[in-house]
Motif scaffolding. Structure first.
Motif, short mmCIF file in Angstrom:
data_model
loop_
_atom_site.label_atom_id
_atom_site.label_comp_id
_atom_site.label_asym_id
_atom_site.label_seq_id
_atom_site.Cartn_x
_atom_site.Cartn_y
_atom_site.Cartn_z
N VAL A 383 0.72 -1.07 0.03
CA VAL A 383 -0.07 -0.04 -0.10
C VAL A 383 0.83 1.32 -0.10
CG1 VAL A 383 -1.76 1.31 1.29
CG2 VAL A 383 -1.99 -1.17 1.00
N LEU A 384 1.88 1.36 0.86
CA LEU A 384 2.71 2.55 1.08
C LEU A 384 3.48 2.86 -0.50
CD1 LEU A 384 4.02 2.15 4.56
CD2 LEU A 384 2.29 3.85 3.85
N PRO A 390 -0.36 9.23 3.96
CA PRO A 390 -0.51 8.44 5.21
C PRO A 390 -1.55 8.11 5.83
CG PRO A 390 0.49 10.47 5.83
CD PRO A 390 0.57 10.41 4.32
N ALA A 391 -2.53 9.10 5.57
CA ALA A 391 -4.01 8.89 6.15
C ALA A 391 -4.77 7.84 5.18
CB ALA A 391 -4.68 10.22 6.25
N VAL A 392 -4.55 8.20 3.93
CA VAL A 392 -5.55 7.27 3.02
C VAL A 392 -4.68 5.73 3.07
CG1 VAL A 392 -5.98 6.89 0.74
CG2 VAL A 392 -5.95 9.02 1.76
N VAL A 408 -14.05 -10.99 2.86
CA VAL A 408 -14.14 -10.32 1.67
C VAL A 408 -12.74 -9.94 1.46
CG1 VAL A 408 -14.93 -8.30 0.26
CG2 VAL A 408 -16.30 -9.70 1.88
N GLU A 409 -12.30 -10.32 0.33
CA GLU A 409 -10.74 -9.88 -0.14
C GLU A 409 -10.76 -8.39 -0.66
OE1 GLU A 409 -7.05 -11.18 -3.08
OE2 GLU A 409 -9.27 -12.29 -2.98
N LEU A 410 -10.10 -7.58 0.01
CA LEU A 410 -9.82 -6.16 -0.41
C LEU A 410 -8.41 -5.91 -1.17
CD1 LEU A 410 -10.91 -3.08 -0.47
CD2 LEU A 410 -9.89 -3.12 1.97
N ALA A 411 -8.40 -5.66 -2.20
CA ALA A 411 -7.22 -5.38 -2.96
C ALA A 411 -7.06 -3.99 -3.63
CB ALA A 411 -7.24 -6.60 -3.88
N LEU A 412 -5.72 -3.66 -3.49
CA LEU A 412 -5.23 -2.39 -4.02
C LEU A 412 -4.67 -2.66 -5.49
CD1 LEU A 412 -5.22 0.57 -3.89
CD2 LEU A 412 -2.88 0.44 -3.02
N SER A 413 -5.39 -1.95 -6.48
CA SER A 413 -4.88 -2.23 -7.92
C SER A 413 -3.18 -1.92 -8.10
CB SER A 413 -5.56 -1.48 -8.76
OG SER A 413 -5.00 -1.50 -10.11
N PRO A 414 -2.53 -2.84 -8.67
CA PRO A 414 -1.14 -2.72 -8.82
C PRO A 414 -0.58 -1.35 -9.40
CG PRO A 414 -1.43 -4.95 -9.16
CD PRO A 414 -2.96 -4.27 -9.24
N PRO A 419 -0.36 10.32 -4.88
CA PRO A 419 0.63 11.55 -4.23
C PRO A 419 0.20 11.82 -2.50
CG PRO A 419 -0.22 12.84 -5.80
CD PRO A 419 -0.78 11.48 -5.91
N ARG A 420 1.23 12.53 -2.05
CA ARG A 420 0.77 12.95 -0.71
C ARG A 420 -0.29 14.29 -0.93
NH1 ARG A 420 2.50 13.33 4.61
NH2 ARG A 420 4.41 11.91 4.38
N LEU A 421 -1.25 14.44 -0.14
CA LEU A 421 -2.46 15.34 -0.45
C LEU A 421 -2.49 16.18 0.42
CD1 LEU A 421 -5.30 12.71 -1.56
CD2 LEU A 421 -3.56 14.00 -2.91
#
Length: 536
Positions: A383-384, A390-392, A408-414, A419-421
């Motif tokens: 994720v990082l 950092p909050a997101v 439930v599988e939660l996946a972040l798209s590759p 960026p930092r907001l």
């Protein structure tokens, strides 16, 4: 005992109409009288003027008058002729004017010797008829020149004039003549006015539910006070679609111009969904609509009068602040649920490690701890590497554990890259992401191979959030109004549902962004939030 003084009873509607009719009738009688008097003057001038002139011409052509006025003789004969003309015509006075424009003979002896101003052209031999002032009274006069025939006078020479006068009737005389007709007219008019006022009062009271004017005014004042005191907006629309009632709070909530009342609802700048709710054929109960960045709750009821539809009455409540509070509570609840899920997960893992240690399986316990540590680090690192804010990133990691507890599988798209907001954008993006993920997990939970895919990118200065689930998707007929109506895939309960998606749209619109949904093997939500600071 002291008694409260009785206030004068307001005049009834019929009485007011009768008074108005009487005033109008008196005005008509007054105007008619003035016109009648003027017309009588004209008639008197025309009819009496012609007769007086004929009498004067007859007297002026009499031979004794022509001779007597010319040489100043035959006074008794001239007086006789003058008196005879007065008796025949009913004139007020008959004067014979001699040289020097002085009266030499008159039926009024007091006028003999007075000078009189003859009308234009009389001294030149022309007759004249018109009005003159007869000792302060208005009179009509006929003046005819006298042509002398005595010796020593040239033929056709004007030696004097005959003046026949008659005073106009006085006002009292005219009133005596016209009063019977005026009284008859007034009596008939008042009778008709009384009947008309009574019939008109009955008609108006039937249309106003039997209310008197004072009662109608009281109702209007009470209605204005009631509408002003209500925080909820009130809007009434008749059957033709015209706004008949619009409270100030409703105008502010819908962001309408001050002249909206009395205009067609279709001519006002309102979202299509709001128009459908306001003029629809069905009653509306607790419908949610987003107008100008505000979440409004609408309740609309049809009005039926005498068995026929008369329009709709709609109340509007601003739920934006409530939604913000509920979002904060949901965020706290989400954190609590995440901590509870992690506590449950850690407790199971600790029980396993504790059991391995009791069985003296130290190598197996070490391998399990290493596996759990690497798995947790892998998730955080994955994720990082893609989400620098950092909050997101923390929210995604926490939501992953919460989703895993619900299988439930939660996946972040590759290919995610964020960026930092700025702090405010980070908070808004967290609200949008959290609500969309929660909604997606609820939709996918319980299905085989339940999965939620999240994609975070920046595109053209916008932060883009895309959340897809493997659930049943959004019903096709509700895709267009899912956000306006506060649609939710969650079952209804006492806490109320359908606020998350509405809040997502409010946050996006306030930042000048947008949110949309489509179906692709489940629901796919896409939200765009500008990363600039020029939002409203």
């Amino acid at each position: 005992m002291w008694s409260r003084p009785r206030l004068p009873r307001p005049r009834t509607l019929a009485g007011q109409f009768l008074a108005l009719q009487a005033v109008l009738l008196l005005l008509v009688v007054a105007v008619t009288s003035v016109v009648s008097f003027r017309q009588s003057d004209a008639d008197f001038r025309d009819s009496r003027g012609a007769r007086l002139r004929a009498s004067a011409e007859n007297l002026a052509s009499t031979q004794p008058v022509q001779v007597g006025v010319g040489n100043g003789s035959q006074q008794r004969a001239l007086t006789f002729y003058a008196q005879q003309r007065q008796d025949d015509t009913g004139a007020t006075a008959v004067h014979l004017v001699g040289p020097g424009d002085s009266i030499v003979v008159s039926t009024d002896p007091t006028r003999v010797g007075d000078e009189i101003d003859l009308g234009p052209g009389v001294s030149d031999g022309r007759a004249w008829t018109g009005d003159l002032d007869d000792r302060g009274q208005r009179a009509i006069a006929a003046e005819v020149p006298i042509i002398g025939i005595q010796r020593g006078v040239d033929a056709g020479e004007v030696v004097g004039a005959v003046v026949v006068t008659e005073r106009y009737p006085s006002l009292a005389e005219r009133l005596r003549q016209t009063l019977p007709d005026l009284l008859s007219f007034l009596a008939v008019g008042l009778t008709l006015g009384l009947v008309g006022a009574w019939l008109l009062a009955r008609l108006i009271k039937r249309r106003t539910r039997g209310l008197e004017p004072a009662e109608i005014a009281d109702l209007a004042d009470q209605r204005e006070a009631l509408l002003t005191s209500l925080r909820e907006g009130v809007l009434a629309v008749n059957e033709s679609g015209t706004v008949t009632l619009l409270s100030e709070s409703a105008r502010a909530l819908l962001d309408l111009p001050p002249d909206s009342q009395g205009r067609l609802l279709a001519d006002l700048d309102l979202p299509l969904r709001v128009l459908e709710l306001l003029i629809g054929d069905d009653d509306v109960h607790d419908a949610v609509a987003v107008v100008g960045g505000r979440v409004l709750v609408l309740n609309s009821n049809r009005v039926v009068q005498n068995g026929r539809p008369a329009g709709t009455v709609t109340t509007l409540r601003d739920r934006t602040e409530l939604l913000a509070l509920q979002s904060q509570l949901s965020a706290r609840e989400s954190v609590t649920e995440t901590l509870r899920a992690q506590t449950h997960e850690f407790a199971n893992q600790l029980h396993t490690i504790s059991g391995l240690l009791e069985l003296e399986e130290y190598d197996e316990a070490g391998r399990l701890i290493g596996t759990l540590t690497r798995r947790r680090a892998a998730i955080s690192d994955f994720v990082l590497e893609r989400v620098e804010d950092p909050a997101v990133a923390a929210m995604l990691v926490a939501k992953t554990s919460l989703a895993a507890e619900r299988r439930v599988e939660l996946a972040l798209s590759p290919d995610s890259r964020l960026p930092r907001l700025a702090p405010d954008l980070s908070a808004d993006l967290g609200t949008v992401l959290g609500n969309l993920v929660d909604n997606a997990v609820d939709a996918a939970a319980g299905a085989d191979a339940a999965r939620v895919d999240v994609r975070l990118t920046s595109d053209g200065g916008d932060a883009v959030v895309q959340v897809a689930d493997s659930g049943p998707g959004v019903p096709g007929e509700r895709i267009d109004d899912i956000f306006e109506r506060g649609f939710s895939t969650k079952p209804s309960d006492a806490s109320g549902r359908g606020v998350g998606l509405a809040l997502v749209q409010v946050v996006c619109e306030r930042r000048g962004g947008s949110v949309s949904v489509h179906n692709d093997d489940g629901a796919v939500f896409t939200a765009r939030l500008p990363m600039t600071e020029d939002h409203g």
